[in-house]
Scaffold this active site. Structure first.
Site, PDB file in Angstrom:
ATOM      1  N   TYR A   1       0.820  -1.213   0.000  1.00 32.61           N
ATOM      2  CA  TYR A   1       0.000   0.000   0.000  1.00 32.61           C
ATOM      3  C   TYR A   1       0.861   1.273   0.000  1.00 32.61           C
ATOM      4  CZ  TYR A   1      -2.317   4.149   1.260  1.00 32.61           C
ATOM      5  OH  TYR A   1      -2.705   5.458   1.225  1.00 32.61           O
TER       6      TYR A   1
ATOM      7  N   HIS B   1      -2.878   0.335   6.347  1.00 27.13           N
ATOM      8  CA  HIS B   1      -4.032   0.183   5.461  1.00 27.13           C
ATOM      9  C   HIS B   1      -4.943  -0.987   5.822  1.00 27.13           C
ATOM     10  CE1 HIS B   1      -5.825   1.122   1.361  1.00 27.13           C
ATOM     11  NE2 HIS B   1      -5.615   2.302   1.906  1.00 27.13           N
TER      12      HIS B   1
HETATM   13  C1  CS2 Z   1      -5.299   6.134   2.186  1.00 26.78           C
HETATM   14  C2  CS2 Z   1      -6.123   6.370   0.963  1.00 26.78           C
HETATM   15  O1  CS2 Z   1      -4.943   8.430   2.362  1.00 26.78           O
HETATM   16  C3  CS2 Z   1      -5.016   7.385   2.964  1.00 26.78           C
HETATM   17  O2  CS2 Z   1      -4.821   7.280   4.140  1.00 26.78           O
HETATM   18  O3  CS2 Z   1      -5.548   5.080   2.977  1.00 26.78           O
HETATM   19  O4  CS2 Z   1      -5.220   6.611  -0.059  1.00 26.78           O
HETATM   20  C4  CS2 Z   1      -7.078   5.272   0.538  1.00 26.78           C
HETATM   21  O5  CS2 Z   1      -6.378   4.167   0.060  1.00 26.78           O
HETATM   22  C5  CS2 Z   1      -7.992   5.793  -0.522  1.00 26.78           C
HETATM   23  O6  CS2 Z   1      -8.671   6.901  -0.037  1.00 26.78           O
HETATM   24  C6  CS2 Z   1      -8.989   4.764  -0.998  1.00 26.78           C
HETATM   25  O7  CS2 Z   1      -9.924   5.359  -1.825  1.00 26.78           O
HETATM   26 MG    MG Z   2      -5.041   5.430   5.029  1.00 28.44          MG
END
Ligand code: CS2
Ligand code: MG
Length: 405
Positions: free
Chosen positions: A160, A215
């Site tokens: 992620y 995540h």
């Molecule tokens: C993430 C997001 O910004 C964050 O903290 O977890 O990028 C997330 O993956 C997205 O908002 C999903 O739409």
């Molecule tokens: Mg996030």
């Protein structure tokens, strides 16, 4: 004053679709709101257009609390991510109207201001420690006081926040407009994440706050291990160590270390996060007003958390547009337990379609003191950029079994 029209506007200026509403009144004042749900934008739009909008015509836009409850309880099938995002869009537009009528910014109506600006953070990532370090140093130079850091797990393209964009499957997902099915394994990730922060503390120093987003990918015991292993690097918080559906397991994660914990970006109502508040298993709540029912709910959630010394860290990535970001910022400016606000500067065109909203200055977000939310929609421009199909990645383990993004 009466509501005469609820216009639903779906627009995709640069690679991200936003679901917006514009509520018009018989006195010429109008309000704007946003209910974007990344990857499900049309579901929110259909709910707004076909089910909610007709019930609002003729109502007093000033009765925000009553309209909220009417749409929530009146549905019988209440709550959920789609429904509460749609409610959020309406709620924001009603607060925008109220502010314009009063001649006051929304944060003022909510009891603020409580601060000069909103502490904000920025996301950094890289293929290896050197690349992440360069990005962190660059952001520090730009005035960011808090920086999130993610690194690619070697051989695991689906990590992620640092996905391997050279992965052929990643490229194919973009051209076919289907979900990217990247591969990711927890063990190598659990080993590399603490090493990244060891490296960053050595190279970027201690005069910047750092943190990390897991995540929601870990099991409770894996999350406990990560929180413990990250403890020496004094993170501002560890984001989404586990999925919010495992609220009772947060106790296990909590007991493992003094690393502060934040959770909640995929939560859609105050009821879901309440157990973690009263049990004090979190330090930051990430539920964006845009996903839990709007400004009304954002303010209430903050009030629930305040006596427990839990602060806000509302979700604010690229898929929260400028109107949703403005709503979060107005709540943040009005509450005593604001913590930090995630924020991104969107592409210029996106800011031309949705004008106004918060801006970055010396590590903080600033809000204009214009009446209402201080944002608007350029409808003609918005219509030129119709919805585009786009998905979030669907991550699998090395053996091909489904894991989750
Ligand atoms: C993430 C997001 O910004 C964050 O903290 O977890 O990028 C997330 O993956 C997205 O908002 C999903 O739409
Ligand atoms: Mg996030």
């Amino acid at each position: 004053m009466k509501i005469t029209e609820v216009r639903v506007i779906v627009t995709c200026p640069v690679g991200q679709t936003y679901t917006l509403v514009k509520i018009l009144t018989d006195e010429g004042v109008y309000g704007v709101g946003e209910g974007t749900k990344n990857g499900r934008e049309l579901a929110v739009a259909a709910l707004l257009e076909h089910h909610l909008a007709p019930t609002l015509i003729g109502r007093d836009p000033g009765a925000i609390e009553d309209i909220w409850k009417y749409l929530y309880k009146g549905a019988y099938w209440r709550g959920g991510p789609i429904h509460n995002s749609a409610l959020a869009a309406i709620d924001m537009a009603l607060w925008d109207i109220k502010g314009k009528v009063a001649g006051l910014p929304v944060y003022s109506l909510l009891g603020g201001p409580t601060r000069r600006g909103l502490l904000t953070y920025v996301h950094t990532h890289g293929r290896d420690f050197e690349e992440v370090t360069d990005n962190v140093l660059q952001r520090k130079e730009q005035g960011y006081r808090v920086i999130r850091a993610q690194v690619q797990t070697p051989g695991m393209p689906g990590g992620y926040g640092a996905e391997d964009q050279n992965d052929p499957d990643y490229q194919r997902s973009k051209t076919e407009r289907l979900p990217y099915e990247g591969v990711w394994e927890p063990e190598p990730y659990l080993q590399i994440a603490p090493r990244l922060f060891d490296h960053l503390r050595a190279k970027a120093g201690w005069d910047v706050e750092l943190f990390h987003d897991a995540h929601g990918r870990l099991t409770p015991i894996q999350a406990a291990r990560l929180a413990k292993d990250l403890e020496p690097y004094k993170l501002m918080f560890l984001e989404d160590p586990i999925g919010p559906e495992h609220a009772p397991s947060m106790k296990l994660v909590r007991q493992a270390s003094t690393t502060p914990l934040g959770i909640g970006e995929i939560i859609s109502s105050k009821y879901q996060i309440l157990p973690m508040i009263v049990e004090q298993t979190i330090d930051y709540m990430r539920c964006s007003p845009m996903h839990i029912g709007g400004i009304t709910e954002g303010k209430k959630l903050a009030a629930l958390a305040e006596p427990f010394e839990i602060k806000t860290a509302f979700h604010g990535p690229g898929d929260v547009g400028p109107i949703g970001a403005a709503a979060s910022a107005h709540v943040g400016m009005a509450i005593p337990n604001f913590g930090i606000q995630e924020w991104v500067r969107h592409a210029d065109l996106t800011h031309e379609v949705m004008t106004g909203g918060p801006w970055f200055e010396d590590g903080y977000l600033k809000l204009p003191n214009t009446p209402g939310l201080g944002v608007d929609i350029n409808e003609d421009l918005a219509r030129r950029y119709p919805w585009e199909r786009k998905y979030l990645p669907a991550i699998r383990r090395a053996d091909g079994s489904m894991h989750g993004y």
